[in-house]
Design an enzyme around this catalytic site. Structure first.
Site, PDB file in Angstrom:
ATOM      1  N   LYS A  74       0.854  -1.200   0.000  1.00 45.21           N
ATOM      2  CA  LYS A  74       0.000   0.000   0.000  1.00 45.21           C
ATOM      3  C   LYS A  74       0.880   1.236   0.000  1.00 45.21           C
ATOM      4  O   LYS A  74       1.896   1.284   0.711  1.00 45.21           O
ATOM      5  CB  LYS A  74      -0.879  -0.047   1.250  1.00 45.21           C
ATOM      6  CG  LYS A  74      -1.936   1.046   1.361  1.00 45.21           C
ATOM      7  CD  LYS A  74      -2.775   0.844   2.624  1.00 45.21           C
ATOM      8  CE  LYS A  74      -3.916   1.821   2.758  1.00 45.21           C
ATOM      9  NZ  LYS A  74      -4.739   1.559   3.965  1.00 45.21           N
ATOM     10  N   SER A 149      -9.679   1.331   3.026  1.00 44.59           N
ATOM     11  CA  SER A 149      -8.825   2.147   2.192  1.00 44.59           C
ATOM     12  C   SER A 149      -7.727   1.361   1.470  1.00 44.59           C
ATOM     13  O   SER A 149      -7.121   1.890   0.542  1.00 44.59           O
ATOM     14  CB  SER A 149      -8.172   3.254   3.022  1.00 44.59           C
ATOM     15  OG  SER A 149      -7.352   2.698   4.036  1.00 44.59           O
ATOM     16  N   SER A 173      -9.855  -1.040   7.291  1.00 42.39           N
ATOM     17  CA  SER A 173      -9.302  -0.840   5.945  1.00 42.39           C
ATOM     18  C   SER A 173      -8.516  -1.997   5.356  1.00 42.39           C
ATOM     19  O   SER A 173      -8.149  -1.942   4.182  1.00 42.39           O
ATOM     20  CB  SER A 173      -8.432   0.404   5.913  1.00 42.39           C
ATOM     21  OG  SER A 173      -9.254   1.528   5.758  1.00 42.39           O
TER      22      SER A 173
HETATM   23  N1  GLN Z   1     -13.003   3.450   6.564  1.00 39.28           N
HETATM   24  C1  GLN Z   1     -12.512   4.089   7.756  1.00 39.28           C
HETATM   25  C2  GLN Z   1     -12.159   5.528   7.478  1.00 39.28           C
HETATM   26  O1  GLN Z   1     -12.487   6.032   6.472  1.00 39.28           O
HETATM   27  C3  GLN Z   1     -11.349   3.382   8.293  1.00 39.28           C
HETATM   28  C4  GLN Z   1     -10.228   3.527   7.404  1.00 39.28           C
HETATM   29  C5  GLN Z   1      -9.086   2.726   7.836  1.00 39.28           C
HETATM   30  O2  GLN Z   1      -9.234   1.682   8.484  1.00 39.28           O
HETATM   31  N2  GLN Z   1      -7.924   3.223   7.518  1.00 39.28           N
HETATM   32  O3  GLN Z   1     -11.572   6.180   8.303  1.00 39.28           O
END
Ligand code: GLN
Length: 482
Positions: A74, A149, A173
């Site tokens: 990532k 994400s 994420s």
């Molecule tokens: N979807 C969540 C957010 O938008 C968590 C994202 C993540 O786990 N990095 O913050």
């Protein structure tokens, strides 16, 4: 000994563990493996990669346990001299001067860098549509999102563009994109893996973990990743290391099903519920004892998470000022104007929303009402898990309330997007390990193609070995590996 180079297509069918075996047996060289995956990555039509490795000599040690099977990373992990954007325009042109510990440990174990994957900007999002470099497409249905994400990492693995990948999980994420793409995603215990060199979103929640085709591959990566790192004082590793899963049954194991995150949760699609219930029956057939339990405060996890994470993000993102990294927009000789212009052009809408929310939640007049209250909720949620783990070895829930949704379906409704993490945020707040494995396929509510449904299993802190064992037994019974 020259062996015929396997077609990329054949390699794509193998798990990383199987590829490692072939390399070990001399049927395939590490170089051939790397080349084949570079060819596969070059065919990226999903916008999964932001950067891929050059051909040429490799530095990773193919004698290491991972044998040269390359890894997609990532784009939130710093890589020395290699562009690292965190999905943000504000980091365009940024070349880190050092490499994240996680990436270094993988290279040291024999997994060189294959490419850097697309992601929601600064890991804020559940669909990958918040990337400054365009959305990633779900390989199973290109009109749908891969989740986020870590959507680029999930799509790369599910789409046959990478043998395995790492991502980060702050509220879901890793697990949610793994679920939406039909692969395995593991969020380790907070502190199991070093965060050094991982661009910070919410430091008390962020954790690095694997996205893989199966549970054994996840264990192999976690074994290489976990460990104490002097550069991250919150890292402690996993005592005794990580074993490869071996368990065939679930005899004697007690599985709790938190009512608040399954039957009583609002917004879980009927196909997801049906798949989840079938999986519970399968756990029973494998000898596991399944019964309902409670996590009374877990319905407040999302609210707490969306106060705490933006609060921490508002502090962490203060460093992007146009001076130190990436983008700088000219301020016509005025420093404050340079800051303002850089930040307003460099950050996307969701990141700005989070900075404003977080700054507000931390402001003197509202700190206790929001940030303090969210911290108290976080403590309650941890206590709920501690109580549940007195009676159960593992808790199981659906990973995502829905299957992959259509591109654009939630971009105008941030609260609907935030609901994607309904079942995953509680474990993040409690810092405990949780894995998502493919449990089957289901139609979305309202009809459409059958898409992957994930099962989430969580365990007490540092219970990764048991968690991987249980997940592997369930995975074998489901027989949905590829
Ligand atoms: N979807 C969540 C957010 O938008 C968590 C994202 C993540 O786990 N990095 O913050």
């Amino acid at each position: 000994m020259a062996s015929p180079r396997p077609a990329g297509g054949e390699l794509v069918e193998l798990t990383a563990a199987e590829t490692i075996e072939r390399i070990g047996a001399g049927e395939l060289s590490a170089e051939e493996c790397f080349e084949a995956w570079l060819d596969a990555a070059a065919g990226d039509e999903l916008n999964a990669y932001l950067w891929t490795a050059d051909r040429g000599p490799r530095t990773a040690d193919s004698n290491g346990p991972l044998r040269g099977v390359p890894i997609a990373v990532k784009d939130i992990f710093c890589t020395e001299g290699i562009p690292t954007t965190a999905g943000s325009r504000i980091l365009q042109g940024f070349l880190p001067t050092y490499t994240a510990t996680a990436v270094e440990r993988l290279a040291g174990a024999g997994a060189p860098l294959l490419g850097k994957t697309n992601m929601d900007e600064f890991a804020m999002g559940s669909s990958n549509e918040n990337s400054a470099f365009g959305p990633v497409l779900n390989p199973l249905d290109r009109a749908r999102v891969p989740g986020g994400s870590s959507g680029g990492s999930a799509a790369a693995v599910a789409g046959g563009l990478a043998p395995w990948a790492i991502g980060t999980d702050t509220g879901g994420s890793i697990r949610q994109p793994a679920s939406l793409c039909g692969i395995v995603g593991l969020k380790p215990t907070y502190g199991a893996v070093s965060r050094y060199g991982m661009i910070a979103f919410a430091s008390s929640l962020d954790q690095c973990g694997p996205l893989t085709r199966d549970v054994t591959d996840a264990a192999l990566l976690l074994r290489a990743l976990a460990g104490r790192d002097l550069c991250d004082s919150t890292s402690i590793g996993i005592d005794g290391g990580v074993d490869l899963p071996a368990r065939q049954d679930l005899e004697g194991l007690r599985f709790g099903v938190p009512r608040e995150l399954s039957a009583e949760a609002e917004g879980i699609e009927s196909g997801v519920t049906a798949t989840f219930e079938r999986t519970l029956e399968m756990i029973g057939e494998l000898g596991g004892e399944v019964s309902e339990c409670e996590l009374p405060h877990s319905s407040h996890a999302l609210s707490a998470c969306y106060i705490l994470a933006p609060a921490e993000a508002s502090a962490n993102l203060a460093r992007y000022d146009g001076v130190r990294y990436g983008l700088r927009v000219d301020g016509d000789g005025d420093l404050a104007r340079m800051y303002e212009r850089t930040r307003s052009r460099g950050f996307g809408a969701e990141v700005k929303r989070r900075i404003m929310l977080g700054t507000y939640a931390l402001s003197a007049g509202y700190y206790d009402a929001y940030y303090g209250q969210a911290q108290r909720v976080r403590t309650k949620i941890s206590e709920d898990f501690a109580t549940a783990f007195e009676r159960f070895d593992y808790l199981v829930t659906p990973t995502s309330p829905t299957v992959a949704f259509e591109l654009g379906a939630r971009t105008e409704r941030p609260l609907a997007m935030y609901l994607s993490d309904y079942c995953t945020a509680p474990m993040s707040l409690a810092g405990i390990p949780a894995i998502s494995i493919p449990a089957g396929r289901a139609e979305p509510d309202g009809g459409g193609p059958e898409l992957p449904v994930g099962l989430q299993i969580c365990a007490p802190a540092f219970g990764e070995n048991g968690l991987l064992d249980a997940a592997s037994a369930i995975e074998r019974a489901i027989g949905f590996r590829r």
